[in-house]
Design a protein around this motif. Structure first.
Motif, PDB file in Angstrom:
ATOM      1  N   ARG A  64      11.395 -18.923   7.514  1.00 55.58           N
ATOM      2  CA  ARG A  64      10.247 -19.418   6.736  1.00 55.58           C
ATOM      3  C   ARG A  64       9.648 -18.355   5.842  1.00 55.58           C
ATOM      4  O   ARG A  64       8.462 -18.374   5.532  1.00 55.58           O
ATOM      5  CB  ARG A  64       9.192 -20.009   7.677  1.00 55.58           C
ATOM      6  CG  ARG A  64       9.588 -21.379   8.210  1.00 55.58           C
ATOM      7  CD  ARG A  64       8.517 -22.009   9.046  1.00 55.58           C
ATOM      8  NE  ARG A  64       8.758 -21.775  10.465  1.00 55.58           N
ATOM      9  CZ  ARG A  64       7.939 -22.158  11.439  1.00 55.58           C
ATOM     10  NH1 ARG A  64       6.812 -22.782  11.142  1.00 55.58           N
ATOM     11  NH2 ARG A  64       8.231 -21.910  12.698  1.00 55.58           N
ATOM     12  N   GLY A  65      10.474 -17.415   5.414  1.00 54.21           N
ATOM     13  CA  GLY A  65       9.996 -16.381   4.507  1.00 54.21           C
ATOM     14  C   GLY A  65       9.327 -15.240   5.254  1.00 54.21           C
ATOM     15  O   GLY A  65       9.474 -15.087   6.461  1.00 54.21           O
ATOM     16  N   GLU A  66       8.602 -14.415   4.495  1.00 51.79           N
ATOM     17  CA  GLU A  66       7.996 -13.229   5.076  1.00 51.79           C
ATOM     18  C   GLU A  66       6.892 -13.585   6.071  1.00 51.79           C
ATOM     19  O   GLU A  66       6.091 -14.499   5.832  1.00 51.79           O
ATOM     20  CB  GLU A  66       7.411 -12.327   3.982  1.00 51.79           C
ATOM     21  CG  GLU A  66       8.480 -11.634   3.142  1.00 51.79           C
ATOM     22  CD  GLU A  66       7.894 -10.561   2.236  1.00 51.79           C
ATOM     23  OE1 GLU A  66       6.654 -10.485   2.092  1.00 51.79           O
ATOM     24  OE2 GLU A  66       8.696  -9.783   1.672  1.00 51.79           O
ATOM     25  N   HIS A  68       3.787 -11.726   7.812  1.00 52.79           N
ATOM     26  CA  HIS A  68       2.973 -10.533   7.639  1.00 52.79           C
ATOM     27  C   HIS A  68       2.094 -10.266   8.863  1.00 52.79           C
ATOM     28  O   HIS A  68       1.577 -11.190   9.491  1.00 52.79           O
ATOM     29  CB  HIS A  68       2.067 -10.671   6.414  1.00 52.79           C
ATOM     30  CG  HIS A  68       2.775 -10.411   5.128  1.00 52.79           C
ATOM     31  ND1 HIS A  68       2.127  -9.976   3.989  1.00 52.79           N
ATOM     32  CD2 HIS A  68       4.091 -10.508   4.784  1.00 52.79           C
ATOM     33  CE1 HIS A  68       3.003  -9.819   3.011  1.00 52.79           C
ATOM     34  NE2 HIS A  68       4.202 -10.147   3.468  1.00 52.79           N
ATOM     35  N   ARG A 105       3.526 -15.613   4.787  1.00 59.33           N
ATOM     36  CA  ARG A 105       2.907 -15.327   3.487  1.00 59.33           C
ATOM     37  C   ARG A 105       3.509 -16.161   2.365  1.00 59.33           C
ATOM     38  O   ARG A 105       2.780 -16.631   1.475  1.00 59.33           O
ATOM     39  CB  ARG A 105       3.045 -13.839   3.170  1.00 59.33           C
ATOM     40  CG  ARG A 105       2.182 -13.414   1.990  1.00 59.33           C
ATOM     41  CD  ARG A 105       0.701 -13.504   2.322  1.00 59.33           C
ATOM     42  NE  ARG A 105       0.313 -12.429   3.227  1.00 59.33           N
ATOM     43  CZ  ARG A 105      -0.811 -12.442   3.949  1.00 59.33           C
ATOM     44  NH1 ARG A 105      -1.646 -13.469   3.889  1.00 59.33           N
ATOM     45  NH2 ARG A 105      -1.106 -11.430   4.746  1.00 59.33           N
ATOM     46  N   ASP A 106       4.836 -16.370   2.368  1.00 61.04           N
ATOM     47  CA  ASP A 106       5.439 -17.189   1.314  1.00 61.04           C
ATOM     48  C   ASP A 106       4.964 -18.635   1.411  1.00 61.04           C
ATOM     49  O   ASP A 106       4.656 -19.268   0.398  1.00 61.04           O
ATOM     50  CB  ASP A 106       6.966 -17.142   1.411  1.00 61.04           C
ATOM     51  CG  ASP A 106       7.527 -15.743   1.164  1.00 61.04           C
ATOM     52  OD1 ASP A 106       6.871 -14.963   0.447  1.00 61.04           O
ATOM     53  OD2 ASP A 106       8.606 -15.430   1.692  1.00 61.04           O
ATOM     54  N   GLY A 109       1.372 -18.823   0.221  1.00 61.80           N
ATOM     55  CA  GLY A 109       1.287 -18.731  -1.235  1.00 61.80           C
ATOM     56  C   GLY A 109       1.612 -20.053  -1.913  1.00 61.80           C
ATOM     57  O   GLY A 109       0.917 -20.454  -2.865  1.00 61.80           O
ATOM     58  N   ARG A 110       2.664 -20.735  -1.446  1.00 65.95           N
ATOM     59  CA  ARG A 110       3.020 -22.027  -2.038  1.00 65.95           C
ATOM     60  C   ARG A 110       1.921 -23.052  -1.824  1.00 65.95           C
ATOM     61  O   ARG A 110       1.576 -23.823  -2.735  1.00 65.95           O
ATOM     62  CB  ARG A 110       4.336 -22.530  -1.434  1.00 65.95           C
ATOM     63  CG  ARG A 110       5.560 -21.743  -1.868  1.00 65.95           C
ATOM     64  CD  ARG A 110       6.845 -22.491  -1.552  1.00 65.95           C
ATOM     65  NE  ARG A 110       7.031 -22.698  -0.124  1.00 65.95           N
ATOM     66  CZ  ARG A 110       7.673 -21.845   0.675  1.00 65.95           C
ATOM     67  NH1 ARG A 110       8.153 -20.715   0.197  1.00 65.95           N
ATOM     68  NH2 ARG A 110       7.825 -22.123   1.957  1.00 65.95           N
TER      69      ARG A 110
END
Length: 220
Positions: A64-66, A68, A105-106, A109-110
């Motif tokens: 699922r992306g970064e 953090h 975080r990704d 952001g979306r």
């Protein structure tokens, strides 16, 4: 399974509750995220299912992306709080620990770009690795606590609770105007600058003044 524990490893007789958080409570983190701020506090909730023990290891999503780190001073609530004044808040606190407010975080952001709520970026299963807790009687100055995160031996986050925009009692009092806090709930008090991606295999150390030092590692 997560259960509240004290700094000596003893289980606490408090139920597993929700995690109520404040965003944008350290000016340096606001700057690093280039965030827009408002006079009103930014509160959000992580469900009880987000809580996992910080040590000896915790898992992060692999697809699922970064993910953090956001290290935060955590406060355990022992008595109900609703529309509470500062004195009630102080009386209701059981103690203090450290939590990681893990953030996709990704994904966040979306969702922000779409103007949608971002609970799934903050409240997923395992999104709140939590340390043992130090009784408040052992914490002389909770509003002057140093805390830090090391990742693979390198300092990544360092803060002091004196630098909060809203202090501990103020923010909990404000929270209680919106959400009734119950015994076993945790309050996360915001993160300083230094957020960044975690990777499988990372070795972490979190330090709360001279009260706690917890070593952990990241798994998937």
């Amino acid at each position: 399974m997560y259960q509240h524990q004290d700094w000596q490893g003893q289980a606490l007789e408090l139920p597993l509750g929700k995690v109520v958080c404040i965003g944008q409570n350290y000016q340096d983190h606001i700057a690093e995220m280039q965030s827009k701020t408002a006079p009103e506090a930014l509160f959000f909730i992580k469900p009880a299912t987000s809580l996992v023990p910080l040590a000896p290891a915790f898992s992060i999503p692999a697809d699922r992306g970064e993910v953090h780190n956001e290290l935060e001073l955590a406060v355990l609530i022992a008595k109900p709080l609703k529309n509470a004044g500062f004195a009630e808040v102080t009386e209701a606190i059981w103690g203090y620990g450290l939590a990681l407010d893990l953030t996709l975080r990704d994904v966040q952001g979306r969702l922000k770009q779409l103007g949608r709520p971002w609970e799934i970026a903050k409240g997923f299963d395992g999104a709140c690795p939590m340390s043992p807790l130090v009784p408040k009687a052992q914490v002389q100055h909770p509003q002057q606590l140093d805390f830090s995160l090391l990742v693979n031996g390198e300092l990544r986050q360092q803060g002091n609770s004196a630098n909060m925009i809203r202090g501990i009692t103020q923010l909990i009092s404000e929270m209680s105007q919106h959400f009734t806090l119950l015994p076993g709930d945790l309050v996360l008090t915001g993160t300083p600058a230094g957020v960044g991606p975690l990777q499988a295999g990372d070795k972490l150390s979190v330090i709360l003044a001279d009260l706690l030092k917890i070593d952990s590692r990241v798994e998937v």
